[in-house]
Write an enzyme that holds these catalytic residues in place. Sequence first.
Site, PDB file in Angstrom:
ATOM      1  N   GLU A 268      35.256 -78.746  -4.810  1.00  0.00           N
ATOM      2  CA  GLU A 268      34.766 -77.973  -3.669  1.00  0.00           C
ATOM      3  C   GLU A 268      35.559 -76.689  -3.459  1.00  0.00           C
ATOM      4  OE1 GLU A 268      35.215 -81.264  -3.640  1.00  0.00           O
ATOM      5  OE2 GLU A 268      33.205 -82.050  -3.255  1.00  0.00           O
TER       6      GLU A 268
ATOM      7  N   LYS B 121      27.714 -97.006 -16.923  1.00  0.00           N
ATOM      8  CA  LYS B 121      27.199 -97.071 -15.562  1.00  0.00           C
ATOM      9  C   LYS B 121      25.934 -97.924 -15.552  1.00  0.00           C
ATOM     10  CE  LYS B 121      27.322 -93.834 -11.802  1.00  0.00           C
ATOM     11  NZ  LYS B 121      27.646 -92.539 -11.267  1.00  0.00           N
TER      12      LYS B 121
ATOM     13  N   ARG C   8      37.082 -79.969   2.216  1.00  0.00           N
ATOM     14  CA  ARG C   8      37.954 -79.778   1.057  1.00  0.00           C
ATOM     15  C   ARG C   8      38.181 -78.301   0.721  1.00  0.00           C
ATOM     16  NH1 ARG C   8      38.666 -84.194  -2.728  1.00  0.00           N
ATOM     17  NH2 ARG C   8      39.625 -85.655  -1.294  1.00  0.00           N
TER      18      ARG C   8
HETATM   19  C1  LIG Z   1      35.332 -84.697  -2.552  1.00  0.00           C
HETATM   20  C2  LIG Z   1      34.050 -85.403  -2.915  1.00  0.00           C
HETATM   21  N1  LIG Z   1      33.016 -84.699  -3.420  1.00  0.00           N
HETATM   22  C3  LIG Z   1      31.867 -85.330  -3.741  1.00  0.00           C
HETATM   23  C4  LIG Z   1      31.734 -86.666  -3.570  1.00  0.00           C
HETATM   24  C5  LIG Z   1      30.402 -87.357  -3.839  1.00  0.00           C
HETATM   25  N2  LIG Z   1      30.525 -88.308  -4.949  1.00  0.00           N
HETATM   26  C6  LIG Z   1      30.643 -89.620  -4.753  1.00  0.00           C
HETATM   27  S1  LIG Z   1      30.763 -90.488  -6.161  1.00  0.00           S
HETATM   28  C7  LIG Z   1      30.626 -89.099  -7.085  1.00  0.00           C
HETATM   29  C8  LIG Z   1      30.644 -89.193  -8.574  1.00  0.00           C
HETATM   30  C9  LIG Z   1      31.914 -89.774  -9.038  1.00  0.00           C
HETATM   31  O1  LIG Z   1      31.889 -89.852 -10.428  1.00  0.00           O
HETATM   32  P1  LIG Z   1      32.950 -90.757 -11.156  1.00  0.00           P
HETATM   33  O2  LIG Z   1      34.294 -90.535 -10.569  1.00  0.00           O
HETATM   34  O3  LIG Z   1      32.821 -90.514 -12.612  1.00  0.00           O
HETATM   35  O4  LIG Z   1      32.524 -92.233 -10.775  1.00  0.00           O
HETATM   36  P2  LIG Z   1      31.246 -93.070 -11.256  1.00  0.00           P
HETATM   37  O5  LIG Z   1      30.279 -93.048 -10.108  1.00  0.00           O
HETATM   38  O6  LIG Z   1      30.705 -92.428 -12.477  1.00  0.00           O
HETATM   39  O7  LIG Z   1      31.758 -94.436 -11.491  1.00  0.00           O
HETATM   40  C10 LIG Z   1      30.477 -87.974  -6.272  1.00  0.00           C
HETATM   41  C11 LIG Z   1      30.285 -86.599  -6.757  1.00  0.00           C
HETATM   42  C12 LIG Z   1      32.837 -87.364  -3.027  1.00  0.00           C
HETATM   43  N3  LIG Z   1      32.783 -88.674  -2.783  1.00  0.00           N
HETATM   44  N4  LIG Z   1      33.963 -86.709  -2.735  1.00  0.00           N
END
Ligand SMILES: Cc1ncc(C[n+]2csc(CCOP(=O)(O)OP(=O)(O)O)c2C)c(N)n1
Length: 621
Positions: free
Chosen positions: A366, A280, A394
């Site tokens: 969630e 990242k 969700r």
């Molecule tokens: C249902 C839901 N819960 C929470 C989020 C908030 N959210 C956006 S990106 C993220 C982290 C995602 O992590 P990852 O899939 O590993 O992607 P990275 O940012 O590390 O590339 C979260 C928790 C979301 N978009 N959707």
Amino acid sequence: MTTYPLLDTINHPARLRELERRQLPELAEELRRFLVESVSRTGGHLSSNLGTVELTLALHYVYNTPEDRLVWDVGHQTYVHKILTGRREGMSRLRTHGGVSGFPKRSESEFDTFGVGHSSTSISAALGMAQATKLKGEARHTVAIIGDGAMSAGQAFEALNNAGVADANMLVILNDNDMSISPPVGALHKHLARILSGSTFNAARKAGEKMLSVSPSLLEFANRVEGHVKGLLSPGTLFEELGFNYIGPIDGHDLDALIPTLHNLQKLQGPQFLHVITRKGQGYKLAEADPVRYHGVSKFQPDLGLDGEKPGDRPSYTRIFGEWLCDMAEADERLVAITPAMGEGSGMMRFAERFPTRYFDVGIAEQHAVTFAAGLACEGLRPVLAIYSTFLQRGYDQLLHDVALQNLPVVFALDRGGLVGADGPTHHGTFDLSYITCIPNMVVMTPADENECRQMLTTAYHLDGPAAVRYPRGAGCGITPEKALATLPVGKGEIRRRGQRVALLAFGAMLGPALDAAEALDATVANMRFVKPIDRELILQLAAEHSLLVSVEENVLIGGAGAEVARVLEDAGSTARFVRIGLPDSFIDHGDQALLLAEAGLDKNGILKKVHSCLKPQDKQ
Ligand SMILES: Cc1ncc(C[n+]2csc(CCOP(=O)(O)OP(=O)(O)O)c2C)c(N)n1
């Protein structure tokens, strides 16, 4: 001379596919520079996009997009995808009203195969597309790209479980950067970390690199994969058990590993799983060093990085919640706090430091978070679930069936209620008053200022059943909350201004614009505080004393707070004239929060306009 000589020539992936492979590292470098420059001007998601430059490049280089389908999970990491698919110029208006969306959107581009913003949908959607392709007798590739954070959600596993036996031709790419927004949690994370830390991985990586770089024929490739990679890694990985052909892990910043691997995977039948390791923030030192802070950024100077919170900035509701959480936890040791992967965004980090054993980050999950809270409540603890309004969608059945039906005392601290601004329709929290108010046993509160937010959280905490406190994104009015943990009388509103003819019934943050409008109208203003139980007595009193009642809420009108007011009037047989101001029955696009509110008529002018259009000549003395 242009700063982006190669990138300037790419306005469609077909053009990218004409490049020679040796040119791609230079293009990746230009893309990375462009990303930092562009996001520093607009704000947006940064770390995740920097981490997927090579992966995105390789996908569009190898696959025949848009005919082949790329399905992104969450979609916050799709800026390079947007840049390569004809939207580079639009990036200067990223997330602004009428500009490019921060997420994939089907109406924005044929390359955006699936609209997204909430996580963990990609495998389900890709499987649907792959099955449709098969049924229609068409031939195309379908690829889901999902992060290790998003992979922790139940839906991702439901889809894997289905895809593994569906014999669909699809590829799932796990983009593993060992991060969610915060450091990842859970057993899946441990499983992935074990694969990567084992000596077998390093041996496998060497073998894999050698094997992949020579681009073997399909059969040879499959045999070698069987013999080398799988044999060297734990033979029955979790994904193999689910029916996937697991390949990897490979270095997601190495185009010489990515491109031949994708080419080879294209030739394999059935569900394939490619594990890619990325970092990242890759390539921008400040983001590499602090990927959490650079996950979502406001505007900044690339050479200086992000500023801290400036002194004098009004505290956000999120911060008010975080402070309340610590104070309440100090006062009552039964308090436990839960977040589905949003500890930072929900203002819980101080609590996490001070009360680590009472802090539960359950991952992006969630549904589980809500039922987990119910379980904690069954055993006499007092769970506070901090969750964005949009993400509680969700966990709806869990809210209804596991919490409310059993009347369990769970506090829902609903952040980002109302219009959130730049994230747009996937993230607006504009449905919660409707979807929660209709559930028996629920108490629903909307604070008008910071102090009230604190009082409502305390009120919710002391109830013997479930309650939601719904507060907006961003700063409040600048009121410093009293330190005391005071409660409010349940189901009672208050009159904040006395006027004549017109009574404005304001819910939550709409109190501010209602008071402003009331000055011009000489109207009465009630701060309603509770959507449920709603203050029946106050409504009927206002109805008796005024010619026109107007409710104002930052929620869809259907089923919202105004609908509750209408129900009270109807039940009482009142003939009072009543109109509702709120959000229409349509999805509202991204853009500046204040602008969106004004467009929806939820500001002083909008309220004045609506009231003037409803006043009758006989009202106007
Ligand atoms: C249902 C839901 N819960 C929470 C989020 C908030 N959210 C956006 S990106 C993220 C982290 C995602 O992590 P990852 O899939 O590993 O992607 P990275 O940012 O590390 O590339 C979260 C928790 C979301 N978009 N959707």
